[in-house]
Design a protein around this motif. Structure first.
Motif, short mmCIF file in Angstrom:
data_model
loop_
_atom_site.label_atom_id
_atom_site.label_comp_id
_atom_site.label_asym_id
_atom_site.label_seq_id
_atom_site.Cartn_x
_atom_site.Cartn_y
_atom_site.Cartn_z
N MET A 1 6.06 34.42 34.82
CA MET A 1 6.49 33.07 34.44
C MET A 1 6.87 33.05 32.95
O MET A 1 6.12 33.54 32.11
N GLU A 2 8.01 32.52 32.64
CA GLU A 2 8.48 32.52 31.27
C GLU A 2 7.79 31.41 30.48
O GLU A 2 7.67 30.27 30.92
N LEU A 3 7.30 31.77 29.28
CA LEU A 3 6.59 30.81 28.44
C LEU A 3 7.57 29.85 27.77
O LEU A 3 8.69 30.21 27.42
N GLU A 4 7.12 28.62 27.62
CA GLU A 4 7.94 27.63 26.93
C GLU A 4 7.94 27.92 25.43
O GLU A 4 6.93 28.37 24.88
N LYS A 5 9.08 27.67 24.79
CA LYS A 5 9.20 27.87 23.35
C LYS A 5 9.76 26.61 22.71
O LYS A 5 10.64 25.96 23.26
N GLU A 6 9.24 26.30 21.54
CA GLU A 6 9.72 25.14 20.83
C GLU A 6 11.16 25.39 20.34
O GLU A 6 11.49 26.48 19.89
N ILE A 7 12.00 24.37 20.46
CA ILE A 7 13.38 24.49 20.02
C ILE A 7 13.41 24.62 18.50
O ILE A 7 12.81 23.81 17.79
N PRO A 8 14.09 25.66 17.97
CA PRO A 8 14.14 25.82 16.51
C PRO A 8 15.03 24.78 15.86
O PRO A 8 15.86 24.14 16.52
N SER A 9 14.86 24.61 14.56
CA SER A 9 15.71 23.68 13.82
C SER A 9 17.14 24.17 13.81
O SER A 9 17.38 25.38 13.70
N LYS B 1 20.76 25.33 12.59
CA LYS B 1 21.15 26.01 11.35
C LYS B 1 21.74 25.02 10.35
O LYS B 1 21.63 25.21 9.15
N SER B 2 22.39 23.98 10.86
CA SER B 2 23.07 23.04 9.97
C SER B 2 22.11 22.31 9.04
O SER B 2 22.51 21.81 7.99
N THR B 3 20.82 22.26 9.41
CA THR B 3 19.86 21.55 8.56
C THR B 3 19.53 22.35 7.31
O THR B 3 18.94 21.83 6.37
N HIS B 4 19.86 23.64 7.31
CA HIS B 4 19.53 24.50 6.18
C HIS B 4 20.71 24.68 5.22
O HIS B 4 20.57 25.35 4.21
N ALA B 5 21.87 24.10 5.55
CA ALA B 5 23.06 24.27 4.72
C ALA B 5 23.41 22.95 4.05
O ALA B 5 23.26 21.89 4.65
N PRO B 6 23.86 22.99 2.78
CA PRO B 6 24.26 21.75 2.10
C PRO B 6 25.50 21.16 2.75
O PRO B 6 26.36 21.89 3.23
N LEU B 7 25.59 19.85 2.76
CA LEU B 7 26.74 19.17 3.36
C LEU B 7 27.77 18.92 2.28
O LEU B 7 27.56 18.15 1.35
N SER B 8 28.91 19.60 2.40
CA SER B 8 29.97 19.42 1.42
C SER B 8 30.78 18.18 1.74
O SER B 8 30.70 17.62 2.85
N ALA B 9 31.59 17.75 0.76
CA ALA B 9 32.45 16.57 0.99
C ALA B 9 33.43 16.83 2.11
O ALA B 9 33.71 15.95 2.93
N VAL B 10 33.98 18.05 2.16
CA VAL B 10 34.94 18.39 3.21
C VAL B 10 34.27 18.35 4.58
O VAL B 10 34.81 17.79 5.55
N SER B 11 33.07 18.94 4.70
CA SER B 11 32.37 18.95 5.99
C SER B 11 32.02 17.54 6.43
O SER B 11 32.04 17.22 7.62
N ALA B 12 31.68 16.69 5.47
CA ALA B 12 31.34 15.30 5.82
C ALA B 12 32.53 14.57 6.40
O ALA B 12 32.39 13.69 7.26
N LEU B 13 33.74 14.92 5.95
CA LEU B 13 34.94 14.25 6.43
C LEU B 13 35.49 14.86 7.72
O LEU B 13 35.98 14.15 8.59
N THR B 14 35.42 16.18 7.83
CA THR B 14 36.10 16.86 8.93
C THR B 14 35.18 17.54 9.93
O THR B 14 35.64 18.02 10.97
N GLY B 15 33.88 17.63 9.61
CA GLY B 15 32.98 18.34 10.49
C GLY B 15 32.87 19.81 10.10
O GLY B 15 33.31 20.23 9.03
N GLU B 16 32.30 20.60 10.98
CA GLU B 16 32.04 22.01 10.69
C GLU B 16 33.33 22.78 10.42
O GLU B 16 34.35 22.57 11.07
#
Length: 330
Positions: free
Chosen positions: A1-9, A11-26
């Motif tokens: 039986m496969e063990l349950e694992k917590e969903i990791p955070s 990756k986007s939470t570890h990167a700064p949000l630039s002005a361009v990314s805020a306007l256009t997305g990834e």
């Protein structure tokens, strides 16, 4: 039986949000953009690449269609020979059966006298080639053997709709003795992007100027580094202009406000260094220099004002920093 694992955070939470990314997305990488092209985009991309190929050859013609006889983009050289760029729009990597069929068409029509064999033959495929195809192209003897042994199954009834084409007699001798299988190769996806970027005027329009999200600025190390000595020296001169007791970094220990400003200034310095590196690696040439010029033009009147002392002039850099961090790169 496969063990349950917590969903990791994410990756986007570890990167700064630039002005361009805020306007256009990834930011979408050029390789992902290439893989997401539809048939019309891929045809246009191929034609854009042909503008580079035109500079390498006497002339470049596009054949295409059902009667291309195994040819797609034909590049003629001054000595009368020619090279072929076989462009394929497939959603999955090109398999060996498809590779052998294209080579089979070329060999058959060349043997029929429709054209001579090319000196080079490149597969230009949106999704690349699978491992089996790549291995066959790397070994010309293996490629020849695969074509001969697989002819009846992969080529015989697919060369032309008019008849079945058997690999026998003079045609077999032609394939065995006259066809140079070392001419067959592929242009990898990343190489296609590199050629498009370095040799055509269409790259930024198709892929954009930003290829990667700007990474988080480097954290200043505990010890002052050689590359920041000049910057720190100028800051100390500015402080010394209003506080004669300060002539070295050690002197700042007695002045908490100046020490705090030193820490802030070092963060700004490493942020600027990180931005310069990012611009150099990921942006069109001179992007960083042009940004500096724009910032200077906007703040030059403030910088050139007559100040009472070096510290007042240093504080004038706040307007510069406001403009800096409100730029599209901040």
């Amino acid at each position: 039986m496969e063990l349950e694992k917590e969903i990791p955070s994410p990756k986007s939470t570890h990167a700064p949000l630039s002005a361009v990314s805020a306007l256009t997305g990834e930011i979408i990488s050029p390789l992902r953009r290439l893989q997401q092209m539809d048939a019309d985009d891929w045809e246009e991309f191929t034609c854009e690449l042909a503008t580079y190929w035109k500079t390498q050859y006497l002339r470049v013609n596009r054949v295409g269609g059902a009667g291309d006889m195994g040819r797609d983009v034909i590049a003629y050289t001054p000595d009368g020979s020619w090279e072929n760029f076989q462009c394929k729009y497939y959603s999955s990597p090109l398999n060996l059966a498809d590779v052998l069929l294209e080579i089979g068409k070329l060999c058959y029509h060349s043997h029929q006298g429709h054209f001579s064999m090319p000196t080079k033959y490149y597969f230009v495929v949106k999704s690349g080639l699978n491992g089996v195809s790549l291995n066959a192209l790397k070994d010309s003897n293996k490629l020849k053997a695969e074509l001969i042994s697989g002819w009846d199954k992969k080529c015989k009834d697919k060369i032309t709709k008019k008849k079945s084409v058997s690999l026998e007699g003079d045609f077999l001798k032609f394939v065995e003795n006259d066809v140079d299988f070392t001419i067959f190769d592929q242009i990898p996806q990343l190489k296609l992007i590199e050629l498009h970027k370095n040799h055509t005027p269409y790259y930024i329009r198709r892929f954009g100027a930003l290829e990667f999200d700007r990474p988080a600025p480097a954290t200043p190390p505990n010890d002052i580094q050689n590359n920041e000595l000049k910057y720190i020296s100028e800051l100390l001169k500015a402080i010394e202009s209003i506080e004669a007791q300060v002539s070295s970094i050690e002197d700042l220990e007695a002045f908490p406000n100046f020490l705090m400003e030193l820490k802030s200034a070092r963060k700004n310095f490493y942020s600027a260094e990180s931005l310069e590196k990012f611009s150099r690696d990921s942006m069109p040439p001179d992007t960083y220099e042009n940004l500096l010029e724009d910032c200077y033009e906007a703040t030059s009147s403030l910088i050139l004002m007559v100040h009472n002392n070096g510290w007042d002039k240093y504080l004038g850099r706040d307007a510069y920093l406001v403009l800096w961090y409100s730029s599209p790169f901040g």
